[in-house]
Write a protein that holds these residues in place. Structure first.
Motif, short mmCIF file in Angstrom:
data_model
loop_
_atom_site.label_atom_id
_atom_site.label_comp_id
_atom_site.label_asym_id
_atom_site.label_seq_id
_atom_site.Cartn_x
_atom_site.Cartn_y
_atom_site.Cartn_z
N VAL A 174 1.30 -0.80 -0.11
CA VAL A 174 0.18 -0.31 -0.52
C VAL A 174 1.05 1.67 -0.05
CG1 VAL A 174 -1.47 1.19 1.45
CG2 VAL A 174 -2.06 -1.45 0.98
N ILE A 175 2.16 1.16 1.13
CA ILE A 175 3.24 2.31 0.62
C ILE A 175 3.39 2.64 -0.53
CG2 ILE A 175 5.15 3.09 1.80
CD1 ILE A 175 4.07 1.68 4.34
N LYS A 176 3.31 1.34 -0.90
CA LYS A 176 4.89 1.78 -2.78
C LYS A 176 3.56 2.49 -3.36
CE LYS A 176 5.69 -1.76 -4.87
NZ LYS A 176 6.14 -3.29 -5.39
N THR A 177 1.97 1.83 -3.65
CA THR A 177 1.69 2.55 -4.63
C THR A 177 0.52 3.67 -4.06
OG1 THR A 177 -0.20 1.08 -3.74
CG2 THR A 177 0.78 -0.05 -5.88
N LEU A 178 0.44 3.73 -2.88
CA LEU A 178 -0.16 4.93 -2.76
C LEU A 178 -0.13 6.44 -1.81
CD1 LEU A 178 -3.37 3.64 -1.32
CD2 LEU A 178 -3.32 4.07 -3.60
N ILE A 179 0.90 6.10 -1.24
CA ILE A 179 2.24 7.29 -0.66
C ILE A 179 2.99 7.86 -1.35
CG2 ILE A 179 2.86 7.46 1.55
CD1 ILE A 179 1.32 5.69 3.02
N ILE A 180 4.33 7.04 -1.42
CA ILE A 180 5.49 7.11 -2.02
C ILE A 180 5.30 7.71 -3.20
CG2 ILE A 180 7.38 6.32 -3.79
CD1 ILE A 180 7.61 3.96 -1.56
N PRO A 233 8.17 14.64 -11.54
CA PRO A 233 7.33 14.05 -11.90
C PRO A 233 5.57 14.00 -11.89
CG PRO A 233 9.16 12.30 -11.87
CD PRO A 233 9.40 13.66 -11.20
N VAL A 234 5.31 13.57 -11.97
CA VAL A 234 3.74 13.83 -11.94
C VAL A 234 3.57 12.28 -10.71
CG1 VAL A 234 1.03 13.15 -12.80
CG2 VAL A 234 2.40 14.92 -14.33
N PRO A 235 3.14 12.46 -10.11
CA PRO A 235 3.02 10.77 -9.56
C PRO A 235 1.90 10.37 -9.74
CG PRO A 235 2.86 12.67 -7.78
CD PRO A 235 2.78 13.22 -9.42
N SER A 236 1.75 9.73 -11.21
CA SER A 236 0.12 9.34 -11.19
C SER A 236 -0.41 8.13 -10.91
CB SER A 236 0.65 9.29 -13.13
OG SER A 236 1.45 8.93 -13.04
N SER A 237 0.23 7.52 -10.00
CA SER A 237 -0.83 6.55 -10.10
C SER A 237 -1.34 6.58 -8.86
CB SER A 237 0.65 5.54 -8.40
OG SER A 237 0.24 6.19 -7.18
N SER A 238 -2.10 7.98 -8.31
CA SER A 238 -3.91 7.81 -8.08
C SER A 238 -4.42 8.70 -8.83
CB SER A 238 -3.26 9.28 -7.22
OG SER A 238 -2.94 9.90 -7.05
N LEU A 239 -4.18 8.59 -10.24
CA LEU A 239 -5.08 9.07 -11.05
C LEU A 239 -6.10 7.91 -11.55
CD1 LEU A 239 -5.18 11.07 -13.30
CD2 LEU A 239 -3.90 10.20 -15.11
#
Lengths: 728, 805
Positions: free
Chosen positions: B413-419, B621-627
């Motif tokens: 979760v940290i890797k995909t959401l927080i970082i 760069p855009v941290p775009s995983s939350s997109l």
């Protein structure tokens, strides 16, 4: 028809006295269970074998020694001829009877002759014994024979069917073995597969053994097989049913089956109503069929010995305490009743000196006094007042706890472990102490009052002591009544006697060469009994390194041993699913109790010595009346092996502990009362067991994944149980 | 005659020979022995014989080549027979060992009985060290022999010394009654409790059942009436009355738990954590905790909240309790303790952070234990946290709670959401730290958030980033937090290396969480990775099918988000949205984002929208995983709008990635009534809200059930729109109850005595799931306006959820 009838009765006439003859003939405790006619057969087999191998001199020598004429040589032949020529029913009958007669007489003749084939060998020589199977018919016909009999039995009247169905199993086994012995492997296999499903479920274990056995070579050294061969399978059949069977077999000329019945089966015929299926089922299940009625005819002195007169010094403090509690009246009558009881001689009790018992020491008397005092404070148990149960859990035992025992006064607890150690715990605040070393002991003032205190080494006080000495798992532990000794029996074949004063091993009793499954001290000390894998129970005295008595007769491992409260008898339970009661005085087997469907793992005598309870792997507790040798109750409820049974001090409650992690309490009084033993049932042994386990069950207490392997009632009727926590 | 004699001797010799052979063969045949025994168990009566090939193999291994086929067969039969014999004897030893499990020593002793040398080296009590492998038509048994580094063994700290046998006494029964103490098994096992809650009808006593059916027959009036009867019967019949002792116990325990005496509290918690007989009191405890949290959050009583959380922890530690029934009360309470804006009277002084940490761990633990594919606790929780974290107006306290809650859920979760959000968060922190006019409280909050981020992210980054840690690189990648992160990562690396050296089992030790609040220990180590959903949870939607995809596969990650919502009638209309985003976390500038919408039906909905993102203004760069893009298949009428909906927030989001205030409500609302207002305030995660809300607040939806049939209408929506952002930014959501499972709802209604009103609710929430979202949104939204007002603790002193009740 009449001839047939007569022939039948004649046959039985011949058959009936045979066992008596055996009993009378055997003076020594039967070392080998084989009966005389079988010796005779063995002898014949040997002779045949020798002859075949052209050892004529030996044949002559043997014959001379055995005092045999040439006659028995023809015996098998005549038997076969008799069978074959049995077209006319009457003549065939006569022929059979004649053959039997000759065998019996031959047996009696050669009764004194030692069987040379056996020599010094403890185990009967297998190939010779097995040669009895050598007579063979057409192997392909076996299935026909068997299914023919099956068809017949299924077609008879209902009342006979159940009785005759008993034949299936022994016939099946023996036919199979014959096929195997004669190297008809494939026939044997198909025979087995075809009919093994018909057998009663409680024979599954034996059938499994049998299924593995497919070659003649395998027969050598197979214990189960030996059991079958060396003992006759006992069936109890009513006269009517038996005659029905006989008539059928003769009409069909079914010699093969008839021969097996003649040679390997012992049919105990009784007059009267045929038994019902449930009656039969309740009694069958053992490795060698039911017990013969004759086996249980001997009188058993099950009464208790008279307690020695000991004046109970009335402790003033105690008295006052009682008074304060306001129950001074109750105490008196109790005392009186106890006194009167000990004065009156129980008619069923053995002579006081039938077995020499050790004399009471002062310390024993003190203990007796303590016991009586405790007994006055005992809680009266019953269905309304159940005992409290205290559970002693062995933690971190890593599945290694194999045996537990409590002292009678519940002050010490001993555990035997798979890692060969025996551990003793004190369950009271009083710690375990060793006696001081010899040098230190010398310095003690022997005249002082507290010399017993002084000899103990305070430095060694601890709650637990470990006894090292065995080289295999310890399967049985038992405290001596005076709490000075501890016995332990182990896989290494020894029984060790430990001193609880010095916590060292005193003696290693060697006699069993195989694992010793159980051992127990006599209630009066001095004697102890042991039983193990070698199927022989031994009675020892602590001061003899050799056994005093050997009780041989079981067909499989002796799994548990227990002394009768009067110390005159020993009960042994075995993996052959029978219980035997042995007379300590002469080593005779006085009771054979059948009915269990699995190896028996625990036994318990009721405090009055009248009843016996037994528990086995099938999860049932059976209750026995020792005086009549009858099964009088069946307690169903446990789902796994029962490892512990104990009657409460007054015998009202029976507690059972099992592998299924439960302790169950049963209403023993009611269980014994519900069965009426009139003369008829006593004579025939046919008891209708009431199916009332659920009503008798007073309580079930589940432990937390802790199998219960020992139970003990304290003198005040508190139930102690013990087991090892099993973390899985 | 001569022949006969020969035959005889051979007869005699053969078995001896065979036996000798077999006994010598037996020792290497131990694996077969075990196989055989297993096989024997399977097919009891059939004679199992070892294959003769094994005989040949054995013979060859002993140097006897060219074994005749006949001898092989004979040998194998003999060996099988002997092995069976030994197995049967072994059984005997097992029985006398008073065990149910056959051990290797049980096989040794029969061998000893038969004068065969026992098999040495298999003393292990538990397992038999053979491995089985097959392949290429060959079957092999082999020893698994691992290479062992001696230095490892030498440097390994010694294992714990096994404890000696000890004796413990307890009362199994007192005067015939079994006391419920930890030593005794619980009166009702967890399974029973579960059965009672999931299948209440089975638990109904036969007499009662009959009674009910007779009544039903007698009343055979309208079908509705009968139905009502049946529904009534669904209710649990079990009595929830407590005995006097239990009432006393309850009183004592609760008083001790929230009282002032720490020793007493420890005792009480210990009792809650171990006592097996508590299941009857569980509903009371659960209410106690949830009500207690409600009241004390408002009153800002930090100490009491901590006590209640510890109580909750103790309940969870009790292995005999079946807590699933009460999660709807307990979890909101825990979430409140994590994210509430204010937990104490003096936020600048009191250490409410510790409570948040503790509650976050508790939440992670319950996610691990209770999350299933049906109740989706973890994904719902993740969504909740993410949503409020992403909101700019979230306070630092709530922000801290959200991050703590997320990071406790595990490294994935940290890797995909927080970082990916570190940069954004860095900017925010920087603004506070270096800004001029900031309140002290904000500063403290930012400080805490920073250290929290560093603490959790460092270890994860240490794992996912290749070794050379260059400060500048970090700065470009993570913005303001980069340099600090770099030093933390370096530290984490050295520590990990150190531990790898000293400790053999690193996985166990590293993940052990240090406890701050507890007396009882933290759930034993292990990873706190989400077990159910491996995908970044915020990306998964509440779909009727369990979340489909996808392990993120670095460096370019593809997220396939599947949303399912039902179309008209019973057929489900599946709208798949594939959002493929290329995330070059480290170096690549913002790339091309392709949004593909592939609705299956109606075909008109199929749109392929390609959005080209303009490079973000920020240096990072855009941290775009939350997109995330999400759509619920809208009513056909709205389909023309749909594509624009998809595009516009996205573009919007891309251009202003970090400092999104909120878009004007009107703009987004005009897109579609389907995409809920949340979209405006929280573009990246538009998905969750719609579905999440009804789930989490069945009660609220209960209130509106009557208006369910109302068709979608913008008019209804409009009024409430302005309020919604506020609703999102505050925490009221957490107070509502999440009914555990979506699909199989019976557990809740049937079990909890407190939840009886929920029964219709659940069905309604199910309806919500399966019918077009538009009508459902209406009932949902209508009570919403009142909520934020009530919820915000500063504005109202009333218990927050009172209105919901």
């Amino acid at each position: 028809m009449a001839a047939v009838q007569d022939g039948g009765s004649e046959l039985e006439g011949e058959k009936e006295p045979k066992p008596e003859l055996m009993n009378d003939g055997s003076t020594a405790p039967a070392a080998a269970p084989s009966s005389r006619p079988e010796d005779q057969q063995t002898l014949l087999a040997v002779l045949q074998f020798l002859k075949r191998n052209k050892l004529i001199e030996s044949v002559d020598a043997l014959r001379r020694e055995a005092g045999l004429a040439d006659e028995p040589e023809e015996a098998p032949g005549s038997e076969a001829a008799g069978g074959a020529g049995g077209a006319a029913a009457g003549s065939g009958e006569l022929g059979d009877a004649g053959a039997l007669l000759s065998r019996v007489s031959g047996g009696s003749q050669s009764a004194a002759a030692p069987a040379p084939a056996k020599g010094g060998d403890d185990q009967p020589d297998v190939s010779v014994v097995l040669s009895a199977y050598s007579q063979q018919g057409d192997p392909s016909l076996y299935q026909v024979y068997y299914s023919g009999l099956k068809k017949f039995i299924e077609s008879v009247l209902d009342c006979h069917r159940a009785e005759l169905s008993q034949l299936f199993y022994p016939l099946f086994v023996h036919m199979y073995l014959e096929l195997v012995y004669n190297n008809h492997e494939s026939e044997a296999k198909s025979f087995f597969e075809k009919f093994n499903g018909d057998q009663e479920c409680y024979y599954q274990d034996d059938l499994r053994v049998l299924s593995g056995l497919t070659k003649k070579e395998h027969m050598k050294g197979n214990e189960t097989l030996l059991d079958f061969r060396t003992s006759r399978f006992v069936l109890r059949i009513s006269r009517d049913s038996y005659q029905l069977l006989k008539r059928h077999l003769q009409e069909r000329q079914n010699n093969q089956i008839w021969n097996i019945i003649q040679e390997h089966l012992y049919i105990d015929i009784f007059d009267g109503m045929p038994r019902s299926k449930s009656q039969i089922d309740s009694m069958s299940g053992s490795l060698a069929g039911e017990a013969k009625r004759e086996d249980n005819k001997t009188k058993v002195y099950y009464g208790l010995l008279k307690e020695p007169e000991i004046e109970v010094p009335l402790d003033d403090e105690d008295e006052e305490a009682e008074n304060e509690e306001g129950k001074p009246k109750k105490k008196k009558p109790k005392k009186d009743s106890m006194g009167s009881k000990s004065k009156k001689q129980d008619p069923n009790a053995p002579q006081q000196n039938r077995i020499p018992l050790p004399e009471l020491k002062d310390s024993d008397k003190l203990d007796k006094i303590m016991y009586m005092k405790e007994a006055t404070k005992r809680i009266r148990l019953g269905p309304e007042s159940l005992p409290s149960i205290c559970f002693y859990t062995f933690l971190n035992a890593y599945q290694g706890l194999t045996a537990v025992d409590f002292t009678d006064d519940s002050s010490l607890l001993a555990g035997g472990f798979a890692d060969s150690t025996v551990r003793v715990w004190s369950v009271t605040p009083k710690k375990l102490r060793k006696v001081k070393s010899a040098a230190d002991l010398g310095m003690i003032d022997k005249e002082s009052d507290d010399v017993l205190e002084r000899i103990m080494d305070e430095k060694t006080a601890s709650e637990c002591k470990i006894l090292y000495g065995h080289s295999g798992p310890v399967y049985g532990v038992s405290f001596s009544p005076d709490r000075n000794y501890l016995l332990s029996s182990s896989e290494d074949g020894t029984i060790r006697l430990w001193s609880l004063q010095t916590f060292t091993c005193l003696v290693a009793y060697k006699g069993h060469n195989y694992p010793v499954w159980d051992t127990q001290f006599s209630p009066y000390g001095y004697y102890f009994v042991s039983g193990g894998h070698d199927r022989v129970a031994r009675l020892w005295a602590t001061d003899h390194y050799q056994p005093l008595r050997m009780f041989a007769g079981h067909l499989a491992d002796i799994t548990c041993t227990r002394f009768h409260p009067n110390s005159n008898y020993v009960a042994t339970g075995s993996a052959d699913r029978t219980i035997r009661l042995w007379d300590v005085l002469n080593g005779h087997c006085v009771r054979v109790l059948t009915g269990h469907k699995g190896p028996i793992h625990t036994l318990a005598f009721s405090p009055n010595g009248k009843y016996l309870a037994s528990g086995s792997t099938d999860g049932r507790v059976l209750l026995w009346d020792i005086g009549h040798g009858l099964m009088i109750g069946e307690l169903k409820g446990h789902t796994d092996t029962i490892y512990a049974l104990r009657f409460s001090r007054d015998g009202e409650i029976l507690a059972s502990g099992s592998m299924d992690n439960t302790v169950r309490l049963w209403d023993a009084i009611r269980a014994f009362d519900d069965v009426e033993t009139d003369d008829f049932t006593a004579a025939t042994g046919h008891v209708h067991l009431p199916d009332n386990s659920q009503e008798l069950l007073l309580g079930t207490y589940l432990s937390k994944s802790t199998p219960v392997i020992h139970l003990h009632f304290t003198r005040r009727n508190l139930l102690l149980s013990a087991g090892a926590y099993n973390s899985q | 005659k001569q022949l006969e004699k020969l035959k005889f001797t051979s007869c005699w010799n053969c078995p001896f020979h065979l036996k000798w052979c077999s006994s010598s063969i037996q020792s290497p045949r131990a694996p077969e022995l075990n196989c055989l025994m297993a096989e024997e168990r399977r097919q009891k009566q059939c004679s199992v014989v070892l294959p003769s090939e094994s005989m040949k193999a054995m013979a060859e291994s002993m140097g006897v080549g060219q074994l005749q086929e006949d001898s092989c067969v004979a040998l194998s039969e003999e060996v099988s027979y002997r092995i069976k014999e030994i197995a049967q004897d072994a059984l005997k030893f097992m029985h006398h060992g008073k065990r149910r499990k056959l051990t290797t020593s049980d096989i040794d002793y029969p061998l000893k009985l038969k004068n065969v040398e026992p098999l040495y080296g298999f003393q292990s009590q538990d397992f038999i060290p053979f491995r089985f492998a097959s392949g290429g038509g060959r079957e092999l048994h082999f020893y698994e022999e691992k290479e062992v580094d001696l230095s490892d063994i030498i440097s390994t700290p010694l294992p714990r010394v096994p404890l000696d046998v000890s004796l413990k006494a307890h009362w199994l029964s007192i005067d015939g009654v079994q006391p419920s103490i930890p030593e005794n098994p619980p009166p009702a096992t967890k399974e029973q409790q579960k059965a009672e809650s999931t299948e209440p009808l089975k638990a109904v006593k036969p007499g009662q059942e009959e009674d009910g059916s007779i009544q039903g027959k007698g009343q055979s009036g309208t079908s509705a009436e009968v139905k009502g009867k049946e529904k009534l019967r669904m209710k649990p019949r079990s009595t929830h009355e407590l005995s006097v002792e239990q009432q006393l116990y309850y009183k004592e325990i609760t008083e001790a738990c929230v009282g002032s005496c720490e020793a007493k509290r420890a005792e009480a918690l210990q009792s809650i954590a171990t006592d097996p007989g508590l299941y009857q009191m569980l509903p009371r405890f659960s209410t106690f905790i949830s009500e207690g949290v409600r009241v004390n959050v408002v009153q800002n009583n930090l100490a009491l909240l901590i006590y209640l959380m510890r109580m909750m922890k103790a309940l969870m530690d009790n292995p005999t309790l079946y807590l699933e029934k009460y999660l709807h009360e307990l979890l909101p309470a825990v979430v409140t303790c994590i994210v509430s804006k204010q937990l104490c009277l003096r936020p600048d002084v009191d250490n409410h952070w510790a409570l948040r940490d503790f509650a976050a761990r508790l939440m992670a633990q319950s996610c691990k234990t209770f999350s299933t594919t049906t109740n989706n606790i973890q994904s719902r929780i993740t969504k909740t946290f993410t949503k409020s974290w992403l909101d700019d107006r979230t306070q630092w306290t709530t922000r801290y709670g959200c991050i703590a809650g997320l990071s406790e859920l595990g490294p994935d979760v940290i890797k995909t959401l927080i970082i990916p959000r570190l940069t954004v968060e860095g900017v925010r922190i920087k603004a506070v730290m270096e800004g001029l006019v900031v309140s002290n409280i904000d500063k403290i909050g930012a400080d805490h958030v920073q250290s929290l981020l560093l603490k959790h992210c460092a270890s994860v980054i240490a794992k996912i980033r290749p070794a050379p840690d260059v400060v500048d690189q970090y700065r470009t990648d993570y913005g303001y937090l980069g340099p600090m992160l770099c030093s933390h990562v370096v530290k984490a690396r050295t520590q990990a290396a150190l531990q790898a050296q000293t400790v053999n089992r690193t996985t166990l030790t590293i993940t052990q969480v240090p406890t701050t609040l507890t007396i009882t220990q933290v759930p034993s180590g292990g990873s706190r990775t989400p077990s159910i959903i491996k995908v970044p949870s915020s990306l998964t939607l509440m779909s009727t099918r369990p979340a489909t995809p996808t392990q993120p596969s670095p460096p370019a990650t593809k997220y396939i988000v599947m949303a399912t919502s039902a179309g008209a009638a019973s057929t489900q209309q599946v709208t798949r949205q594939t959002l493929t985003s290329f995330l070059n976390r480290n170096t690549a500038p913002a790339g091309t984002y392709t949004v593909t919408t592939i609705p299956h039906r109606p075909p008109g909905l199929a749109k392929h929208a390609t959005v080209t993102a303009s490079p973000p203004p920020a240096p990072s760069p855009v941290p775009s995983s939350s997109l995330v893009l999400q759509s619920h298949s809208p009513a056909p009428s709205s389909s023309p709008l749909f594509s624009t909906v998809l595009q516009s927030p996205l573009q919007y989001r891309l251009t202003v990635p970090s400092s999104v205030p909120s878009s004007s409500p009107l703009t987004s609302s005009s897109f579609s009534p389907v995409l809920q207002p949340p979209l405006k305030s929280c573009p990246p995660v538009p998905s969750s809200i719609l579905v999440l809300r009804p789930l989490f607040s069945p009660l609220s939806s209960l209130a509106i059930q009557p208006c369910l049939p109302a068709p979608s209408s913008r008019a209804v929506l409009q009024p409430c729109l302005p309020v919604c952002p506020a609703a999102l930014s505050s925490s009221p959501v957490f107070h509502s109850r999440p009914p555990p499972p979506l699909q199989s709802c019976p557990p809740v209604p049937s079990s909890s005595p407190f939840l009886q009103p929920c029964l219709p609710v659940l069905s309604s929430s199910l309806v919500l799931q399966s019918c077009p979202p538009a009508p459902s949104s209406v009932p949902y939204l209508s009570p919403r306006p009142s909520v934020p007002v009530l919820q915000s603790p500063s504005s109202s002193s009333r218990p927050p959820v009172a209105s919901l009740m």
